[in-house]
Each structure stands twice: as structure tokens, then as C-alpha cells.
Design a protein around this motif. Structure first.
Motif, PDB file in Angstrom:
ATOM      1  N   ASN A 576      17.172  28.929   6.250  1.00  0.00           N
ATOM      2  CA  ASN A 576      16.951  30.083   7.398  1.00  0.00           C
ATOM      3  C   ASN A 576      15.377  30.193   7.317  1.00  0.00           C
ATOM      4  OD1 ASN A 576      19.554  30.557   7.479  1.00  0.00           O
ATOM      5  ND2 ASN A 576      19.672  31.781   5.940  1.00  0.00           N
ATOM      6  N   GLN A 671      18.912  31.336  12.671  1.00  0.00           N
ATOM      7  CA  GLN A 671      19.191  30.463  11.605  1.00  0.00           C
ATOM      8  C   GLN A 671      18.876  29.181  12.000  1.00  0.00           C
ATOM      9  OE1 GLN A 671      21.119  31.814   8.880  1.00  0.00           O
ATOM     10  NE2 GLN A 671      21.222  33.711   9.547  1.00  0.00           N
ATOM     11  N   ARG A 738      21.375  40.245   6.590  1.00  0.00           N
ATOM     12  CA  ARG A 738      21.879  39.271   5.818  1.00  0.00           C
ATOM     13  C   ARG A 738      22.776  40.128   4.853  1.00  0.00           C
ATOM     14  NH1 ARG A 738      19.810  36.927   9.126  1.00  0.00           N
ATOM     15  NH2 ARG A 738      18.360  35.115   9.134  1.00  0.00           N
ATOM     16  N   LYS A 744      27.346  36.208  10.292  1.00  0.00           N
ATOM     17  CA  LYS A 744      26.026  35.707  10.976  1.00  0.00           C
ATOM     18  C   LYS A 744      25.937  35.484  12.405  1.00  0.00           C
ATOM     19  CE  LYS A 744      25.064  33.742   6.339  1.00  0.00           C
ATOM     20  NZ  LYS A 744      24.855  32.359   5.808  1.00  0.00           N
ATOM     21  N   TYR A 759      27.867  33.137  17.041  1.00  0.00           N
ATOM     22  CA  TYR A 759      28.143  33.545  15.519  1.00  0.00           C
ATOM     23  C   TYR A 759      28.713  32.481  14.914  1.00  0.00           C
ATOM     24  CZ  TYR A 759      27.587  38.349  17.423  1.00  0.00           C
ATOM     25  OH  TYR A 759      27.124  39.479  18.269  1.00  0.00           O
ATOM     26  N   GLU A 760      28.592  32.329  13.498  1.00  0.00           N
ATOM     27  CA  GLU A 760      29.303  31.554  12.575  1.00  0.00           C
ATOM     28  C   GLU A 760      31.136  31.948  12.988  1.00  0.00           C
ATOM     29  OE1 GLU A 760      29.221  32.620   8.374  1.00  0.00           O
ATOM     30  OE2 GLU A 760      28.848  34.585   8.775  1.00  0.00           O
TER      31      GLU A 760
END
Length: 984
Positions: A576, A671, A738, A744, A759-760
Motif C-alpha cells: 500500500n 491500494q 485501515r 477496504k 472495494y475488496e
């Protein structure tokens, strides 16, 4: 005469043998009938209830008999795990005086007829069960009852007025139920009371009874979480026997009355979490028995009275007020002082230098304006464990005596003005677990004696003037997780053994003068996630071995003298943060770094080049090829030109679109990503659609690199109220979040037509889908639901308490709690989230459009249009109820105009026994936690205590008044505390 003697003897024999025998047989029959008909005994504790047993029933488990008469006088089933309805038939035993059913799984409502059978009892305890409905009325025959304990059930409605028919009642505990009427004045008619515990109920706002002083024999008063309003009445001066006065966590106002000073027997005064104002009255001169005084979280001002210093205090807690003024010197003369906590006030001046001649084990004065030197004898008894001095203006050296305080375990003295060297022994105290000295002016070197602090997990000493080399003995801190020694004046090389610290997760040695090379043998750093060696004088090449660290996500080597190429092995990392700027690196930037996201971390290396990353120099183009090759290429030029023209003509139709796409989209990556907006946009098709909401649609997208992401496509920009600047500002705030329980945000894109958030991807969708979806692939059992509750609470607590500025989510609901492949929860969908500005007056923010979702919105929003962190707490409380009950917050079964909170508090009709929950309003009640919980999760008796605790937390979170709701940090504590909230 002889006949008369014989007759007299026969009568005696009859009463001695025949009557007890028949009485015993009758009692046995009653006991066995109740056991066989009503009781569930999963633990088999009543297995010895056998009428043929010697000395039955007095030898049976739970049965006590009078030693002289052999008659049953007590039935005690406390914590037996027994279930069933209220066993009123036990009370048919006329000699029974004590019935204790506490801490079991009894449930259902109690009928007045059943209750009246027990009117001859002296002691009745049915606490910590699942009884529901209204508290039964007391008939006149209950005139021998001295103890009544019904705490921690689900009783609702009013406190029955018939309690006044209990003239001998000494102990009354109705705390931790669902009682929602007013607190009645008639309670003060129970003048024999020694304990009155009625707190932890959702009462209507009520004042403390004005005639409370009539209870002159009262020793314990527990009114915590009772929705009290108004001022404390002066009649409390007449509580001549009071020892514990607890009215904490209410909405009491006005001044703390001087009449408290007349309570000569008082030991504990707990008034924290109210709205008291004004100065603390000088009432303590005659309170010689007081050992706990807590008025935290109020609006008190002024100085601490001198008389308080002369008390034999065990705990003094004045934290989280607005108190001002100096701490009296006479406070130091208290020999019994164990805890001294006045944090988060506005105290000024110096600390009394005589503090410490006591069994002090916790000393917390953080968050004030204190200055001067520390008391030298603070640890004179060698019992001090916690020392919190941070956020003050203390100066001078740390006293030498502190270096001999072997009991110290937790030390936080950051953000002060301390100077000079630390005592040598202070570095290596054997019981250390946490040592924080940040942002002072400490000098000197880190001594070898630090090696004896073997249990240290966090060493935070940045922002000082420590110098010299980092000693090799620091490698003996085998439990250390975080080591931050940045912003000092350390020199010399790093000890090679530092790579053997297996538990290390975060190492920050930036902004020192460290020389030499970066260690290469890093195989033991399996848990290292952050490595910051920036702004030192390190030389040599970047070790390729760093690429083998499995969880490293943050690598900052900027501002050194590193040379050579960027190792290709680093491409294995999922970084990151990557910063190697301002070094002497050279060569071509590797392909995995050929992204604008990494440009800032590559600058300042004149030898680095790239084909297209600006402002890095462009790599030299290949030298001119030979004339022979040029001739061959020329020969083919005419052959290829036709094909090339055709290709260009076709491409020209696409080029404007491509150019437009490039110019329109504004991208922010939070990220490291291996995709572009074109990869994402191409996959936003109906086939990948997985959800839609008021702000846009959500797609599941599998990218070309195999990565799965969730993409939220927001509606057209003209339909979004916020400007692009506001949107970008908020998104950047959220992108920096975080936490393991917050989803995330990877990437955002702003276009003319719409915006995207990437997003994840969460494999198991949302909590709402799992709880309420039509196609449920997995039913959550209670342990998993509890883990989801704790995890989601931790995520929200991080937003509220650890982000600067704090972030209020504003749309907490089960659909915004996502579950990964292991069903770990992650708070998501910050479409309404706002950062709370700290520089504005107050923390509430008025809304320009509806914040939240129906069924989850806090009641105060309806009339103020203002929300703060407590609004999120309310919504989270609804989610907890949702987890327990298994129904949506606005389920149609609750009835018209009722949501889940109102339904639980006010009750709802149930159609058949065993179906539905709540209490019906015609007087008969069926609110039973056994029936209330979602039976799909197969709850067991071992779960019910935990479920009841979570249920209590949910009710606390959904309190009508925001002031009565806990903070999210406190919610996390309560969920983890299995004892909450059962007052003793």
C-alpha cells in the motif's frame, strides 16, 4: 390418673412421629410431582430425588430442612441450569420459607394465581432467568417477605403498586429488566429496605423520588441506567445508613447537593455519566468511610475541594469532566489511596510532591494542563502498575526512584516537556508490557539494561533526542510487536540480530542518523507489516530478501544513500505504501511499479528512468540499428503501408472515444491495483449485477488478473447532491481508513456520467443477506453471530475513536456489514459517512438529506435532523436485535407503525404459544427470551447467558436519549464482558 398419662404420651408420640411422617410424605409428593411435570434438568442435578433415599427429602440436592422438625424450609436451585415455567406448586409446602431459582432457564409469564401460592415465603429469588410479562401483583398475605430479587429477566410494564403490601421487605432488586413505566414515589413507603436496586431498565424519564430520605435504613441504592432526570433531592441527607449511592449514567442535572456531606456512613458515590454542573461542593470533611468517588463524564467546573484530600480513598475518579484548578497538596496525605484518576479535565498547576505514600497502583492524570515535576515517591510502596501522564505540560527529569519501581507494567508519558536522561533502571523494568515516551525532550542513549524488559510488547519512544547506537540487547525483547524509535538522533549501524524479532509487526526507525546497510536475513520477520527506515544514512543496495516477507504492506526507505537497482523480488509484495525517493537508485523502473500511484515514491533518484512515468527521466531509446536492417525495413514499408492505412482508418473511429475516456475520468487509487478504469467499466454488465440501492448499483467484477472486486456504480453525477470536491474529500478520508473490520476502498473514479467505487470483494455478501435472504447458503449459529457483533462493533469504534477527525457512518445496518469467506464482518458502504470536524462548535451535524435507513434511524433525528456518533450507536443496537431475533427491523409481524425496538419495549401480539414474542397489552404477557431468539441458530442453554448479555447491550444502545447510550468503545467492552450488566 394412669390412663391420663398414657393418653398424654400417645398424643406426644403422634405429634413426634405420625405428624412429621405424614408431612414429609406430602412434601415428597409435591416435590416429585413438580419435578416430573415442569422441570427440565439437563445436568441431572436432581437425579437423587428418590423417595426411598435415606432421610428423604432432606438429603436431596437443593432441599434444606429444619434440623429439629425435619420440615422442608428451603429450595435452592441457584445456577442449576434448570428450565421450565415458574414452579409455583413448590409453594404448596406450607413450611417453605426460601425459594431460590436464580440463574437458570425458567421462563414464560407468571400468573397471579401461581404467584399468590408463595405468599408465605420470606425469601424469593427468581433472578437471571427468562421470565416475561408484567411483575405479578402482591396480595396482602405477602407480609413476611424480606427479600425479593427478580433482576435480569424480561419483565415489562409498570412497577406494581402492590409492593407497598410488603411491610417487612428489606431487599428489593428489579434491575436489568424491560420495565418501561415511571419510577414511582411509593417505593419510599418501604421503610425497612436496606437494598433498593432498580437500575438498568428503560423507564420513562423520571426524577429521583423526592421523599427518598424516608428510607433511613437503606444501605445500597442502585439507580444506574434508570433514565433519571432533574436534580438530586435534598432529602437524601436522611439516608443515615447509606453505604453505596449509585445514580450513574442518567440525565441528572443541577449541582451535586451539599446534603451528600451529611451521609456519614457512605463508602461509594457514583454519579458519573450525568449532566451535573457547577463546582464540586466542599462536603467531604466528615465522610471518613468514603473509598470510591466517581463524578466523571459531567459538566463540573472549579477546583477540587481541600476536604477531599483528607479522605481514606481507595479510588478517586474525576475523569472526563470540565474541572479546573489545582490539585490540593493535602490530597497526598491519604495513606489508603490506591487509584488516582483525574484524566481528561482541565486541572492546572503542579502535582502534590507528597503523593505516593500509599498503596497506589494506578495513577492517571492524563489530558490536563498540569506542569512542573513529578512526585518523587509515587512508587514508594512498590505497587504502582499503571502510570499515565500523557498530554500535559510536565517538565524536568523523571525522578531516579522511578527506576526502582519494579511493579510498573504500563507507562504512557508522551506529549509533555520532560528533559534530561532517563534513570537507567527505568528502561528495563521486568514487568513492562507497554512503554510510551513519545514527543518529549529526553536525551541520552538507550542502555543495554532494556534487555530485562522481556515482556514488552510496544516500545514507543519517537520524537525525543536519544542518541548513540541501538544496542544489540534490544533484540532480547522477544515479545515486542511495535517498535517506534523514529525522530531521534540514533547513529551507527543496525544490529543484525534485530531481524530475529519474530513477533515484530511494525518497525519505525525513520528520521535518525543510522548508517550501514539494511539487514538481509529477514526470514524471521513473518509478521512484519510495516518497515520504515526513511531519512537516515543507509547505504548499499535494497535487499531483494525483503520481497519474501509474506505480509509486508508498507515499505519506506526514502531519504537515504541507497544505490543500485530496485530489486525485482519486491514485486511479490502487496504494498500500500512504497517509497524509495531521494536515494541514489538507478536503472529502469520495474514494470510492476510502472503506475502513477507509485510516482511520488520514486522521485529524487536521478539514475531512475521510465518509458512513460512523469516526471521521471525517459529511459534512453535503443541505439540506431545497422543500415542493413534499415534497408530491409524500407523494403517492407511499401508492402505494409496499405495494411497500416486500413488499421489507422478503423482505429480513428475509436481514438476519440479513448481520448475522451482518458480526459473525463479522474482516478484515485488507495491500494496497489493491477487494473485500469477500462477493465472495470467493461465488466459493469447486468450479468455481474449483485445489488442496487438508493445511491447506485453494485457489481461483482472478476478482473483480467484474476482479482475479484466489488464495484459500486453511483448514479449520474447530476443526481448526486455533493460537489465533486466534497465527494473526493470524503472518499480520500475513507481511503485512508485501515482496520480489519472495515472494508477496504481500493480505487475510485469520477466521470461526467457516473462515479465508481471499487472495494475488496466479500465472498459471503452482507449480514442482511445471510439473515434474511431467500436463498440462504449458510445459517449463522450463535457463536458466529456473536463474533460478527463484536467485529462490527470494533470497526465502528475505530471510526469513532481512532480516526482523526472522527468518522460517523450515518447508515449502519445489516446490509452494510459485509462478511468475508470466513464470515469475518467488515463495515461497508460509506455513501453517507461524514468526518466530524473538531474545530466546529459541537459535534452534531445537521443533514441536508435523509441519513440512514428506515428502522435503523435514531429517534432524535426526526426532530433535530442532527446526528453524531450516538446515532450510529442506536443503529448498531438495532443490528444486535436483528442478530438475536432474526427479523428485519421493520418486519410486518411487528404490527402497524412498529419497528423492532418499539416492538421489544412495548410488546406485540403473539398468535400461538411458541410463536411470536413480545407481550400482549391486555394484561397477560409472553415476552420470553427463549421464544424471542432466532431458533434457526439452534440456541443451547449454554448460549443464553451470552445472548441475554448482548440483548441488554442492544437495549442500552437503543435508549431513547442519546446521553444514555454508551460510546462504541464502551459497546465493545460490554460485548466482551460476560458479566454485563448484572448488578450485584
Amino acid at each position: 390418673m394412669d390412663n391420663m398419662k398414657i393418653q398424654f404420651l400417645l398424643v406426644i408420640i403422634f405429634f413426634l412421629f405420625v405428624v412429621p411422617a405424614s408431612s414429609s410424605a406430602r412434601d415428597i409428593a409435591i416435590l416429585l410431582r413438580v419435578k416430573s411435570g415442569h422441570l427440565g434438568d439437563p445436568n441431572g442435578l436432581l437425579a437423587n430425588w428418590n423417595e426411598s433415599a435415606p432421610n428423604a427429602p432432606c438429603s436431596w440436592t437443593g432441599i434444606s430442612c429444619d434440623r429439629k422438625t425435619g420440615q422442608v424450609v428451603a429450595i435452592e436451585f441457584a445456577s442449576f441450569g434448570i428450565s421450565g415455567r415458574f414452579p409455583a406448586d413448590f409453594c404448596r409446602i406450607s413450611t417453605l420459607q426460601k425459594l431460590n431459582l436464580g440463574d437458570n432457564s425458567f421462563g414464560d409469564s407468571i400468573s397471579p394465581d401461581s404467584w399468590s401460592l408463595c405468599s408465605h415465603l420470606h425469601f424469593l429469588n427468581i433472578s437471571l432467568n427468562f421470565f416475561v410479562g408484567q411483575l405479578p401483583e402482591f396480595i396482602a398475605q405477602f407480609d413476611n417477605l424480606t427479600v425479593l430479587d427478580v433482576n435480569s429477566n424480561n419483565f415489562s410494564g409498570e412497577i406494581p403498586a402492590s409492593l407497598v403490601r410488603l411491610p417487612k421487605l428489606q431487599q428489593l432488586n428489579i434491575a436489568s429488566n424491560l420495565l418501561n413505566g415511571s419510577i414511582p414515589e411509593f417505593l419510599t413507603n418501604l421503610t425497612e429496605l436496606t437494598r433498593l436496586e432498580i437500575g438498568s431498565n428503560p423507564y420513562k424519564p423520571s426524577p429521583l423520588p423526592s421523599s427518598i430520605g424516608r428510607l433511613s435504613k437503606l444501605q445500597v441504592l442502585f439507580f444506574r441506567y434508570a433514565n433519571l432526570v432533574g436534580e438530586i433531592p435534598d432529602s437524601i441527607r436522611d439516608l443515615k445508613s447509606i453505604q453505596n449511592f449509585d445514580a450513574a449514567m442518567n440525565n441528572l442535572t443541577g449541582r451535586i447537593p451539599e446534603s451528600l456531606g451529611e451521609l456519614k456512613t457512605i463508602q461509594q458515590i457514583e454519579l458519573f455519566g450525568n449532566r451535573f454542573s457547577g463546582e464540586l461542593p466542599d462536603i467531604f470533611s466528615g465522610l471518613g468511610s468514603l473509598f470510591m468517588f466517581d463524578v466523571s463524564e459531567n459538566n463540573l467546573t472549579g477546583k477540587i475541594p481541600e476536604s477531599l484530600a483528607r479522605l481514606h480513598l481507595i479510588s478517586l475518579n474525576l475523569n472526563d469532566n470540565q474541572l479546573e484548578g489545582k490539585i490540593p497538596e493535602s490530597l497526598a496525605l491519604n495513606p489508603n489511596l490506591c487509584q488516582f484518576k483525574i484524566f481528561n479535565n482541565r486541572f492546572s498547576g503542579t502535582l502534590p510532591q507528597n503523593l505516593g505514600f500509599s498503596d497506589l497502583d494506578e495513577f492517571d492524570v492524563s489530558g490536563n494542563n498540569l506542569e512542573g515535576s513529578l512526585p518523587p515517591n509515587l512508587c514508594s510502596r512498590k505497587k504502582l502498575q499503571t502510570l499515565n501522564l500523557f498530554n500535559n505540560k510536565f517538565n524536568g527529569p523523571i525522578p531516579e526512584s522511578y527506576g526502582e519501581c519494579n511493579s510498573l507494567a504500563h507507562v504512557r508519558i508522551h506529549n509533555n516537556q520532560f528533559s534530561s536522561e532517563l534513570p537507567a533502571g527505568f528502561w528495563g523494568l521486568a514487568r513492562y508490557t507497554f512503554l510510551e515516551l513519545r514527543n518529549n525532550n529526553f536525551q541520552g542513549s538507550i542502555p543495554a539494561s532494556i534487555s530485562t524488559a522481556r515482556g514488552l510488547t510496544q516500545l514507543l519512544i519517537s520524537g525525543n533526542r536519544f542518541s548513540g547506537e541501538l544496542p544489540a540487547e534490544i533484540c532480547k525483547l522477544e515479545e515486542v510487536v511495535i517498535m517506534n524509535i523514529s525522530k531521534n538522533q540514533l547513529s551507527g549501524e543496525l544490529p543484525s540480530c534485530i531481524t530475529r524479532l519474530k513477533t515484530l509487526q511494525n518497525l519505525d526507525l525513520s528520521e535518525n542518523r543510522i548508517t550501514g546497510q539494511i539487514p538481509k536475513s529477514v526470514s524471521s520477520w513473518n509478521d512484519l507489516t510495516e518497515l520504515n527506515l526513511a531519512n537516515n544514512q543507509l547505504t548499499g543496495e535494497i535487499p531483494g530478501e525483503l520481497g519474501t516477507l509474506p505480509v509486508l504492506t508498507y515499505l519506506d526507505l526514502a531519504g537515504n544513500l541507497l544505490s543500485g537497482k530496485i530489486p525485482s523480488e519486491l514485486s511479490k509484495l502487496k504494498l500500500n505504501k512504497f517509497n524509495v525517493s531521494n536515494n541514489r537508485l538507478e536503472g529502469k523502473v520495474p514494470l510492476w511499479l510502472d503506475d502513477n500511484y507509485f510516482v511520488s515514491g520514486l522521485r529524487g533518484n536521478p539514475g531512475l528512468c521510465s518509458l512513460d512515468l512523469k516526471p521521471l527521466p525517459e529511459c534512453p531509446k535503443p541505439k540506431s540499428v545497422s543500415l542493413y536492417v534499415v534497408c530491409i525495413l524500407s523494403a517492407f514499408a511499401f508492402i505494409l503501408v496499405g495494411s497500416l492505412v486500413c488499421v489507422l482508418l478503423k482505429a480513428s473511429k475509436l481514438l476519440p472515444i479513448r481520448s475522451k475516456r482518458k480526459s473525463v475520468w479522474r482516478i484515485t487509487a488507495f491500494q496497489r491495483v493491477g487494473f485500469t478504469e477500462r477493465d472495470v467499466l467493461a465488466a459493469l454488465t447486468d450479468d455481474n449485477l449483485i445489488g442496487a440501492g438508493g445511491s447506485g448499483r453494485v457489481f461483482r467484477v472478476k478482473l483480467k488478473n484474476g482479482q475479484m472486486v466489488a464495484v459500486k456504480k453511483l448514479w449520474a453525477a447530476k443526481r448526486v447532491r455533493e460537489s465533486e470536491e466534497v465527494f473526493r474529500s470524503e472518499v480520500e478520508t475513507l481511503g485512508r481508513v485501515r482496520h480489519g473490520n472495515i472494508v477496504k476502498l481500493l480505487y475510485t473514479g469520477i466521470g461526467d456520467d457516473f462515479r465508481i467505487l471499487v472495494y475488496e470483494y466479500m465472498e459471503n455478501g452482507s449480514l442482511g443477506d445471510v439473515l434474511h435472504g431467500e436463498k440462504i447458503g449458510f445459517l449463522l449459529d450463535w457463536p458466529r453471530r456473536f463474533a460478527i457483533a463484536v467485529g462490527a462493533a470494533q470497526g465502528l469504534a475505530y471510526l469513532h475513536h481512532d480516526c482523526v477527525p472522527a468518522i460517523v457512518h450515518r447508515d449502519v445496518k445489516s446490509n452494510n456489514i459485509l462478511l468475508d469467506e470466513d464470515f469475518r464482518p467488515k463495515v461497508a458502504d460509506f455513501g453517507l459517512a461524514k468526518a466530524m470536524q473538531q474545530d466546529t462548535e459541537g459535534s452534531d451535524q445537521a443533514m441536508s438529506h435523509v441519513a440512514g435507513s428506515y428502522g435503523y434511524i435514531a429517534p432524535e433525528y426526526a426532530y433535530t435532523l442532527k446526528i453524531n456518533e450516538k446515532s450510529d450507536v442506536y443503529s448498531f443496537g438495532v443490528v444486535l436485535l436483528e442478530l438475536i431475533i432474526g427479523k428485519r427491523p421493520n418486519d410486518s409481524s411487528f404490527g402497524e407503525n412498529k419497528d423492532i425496538v418499539k416492538w421489544v419495549l412495548e410488546g406485540a401480539p403473539s398468535s400461538k404459544k411458541g410463536e411470536g414474542i413480545g407481550h400482549i397489552t391486555d394484561g397477560s404477557s409472553i415476552l420470553d427470551l427463549n421464544q424471542l431468539v432466532d431458533q434457526r441458530m439452534n440456541p443451547s442453554s449454554s448460549n443464553y447467558t451470552e445472548i441475554k448479555n448482548v440483548f441488554d447491550v442492544a437495549l442500552l444502545c437503543t435508549s431513547a436519549l442519546p446521553i444514555n447510550r454508551p460510546s462504541m468503545r464502551r459497546v465493545v467492552e460490554l460485548l466482551k464482558d460476560s458479566s454485563f450488566p448484572r448488578p450485584k
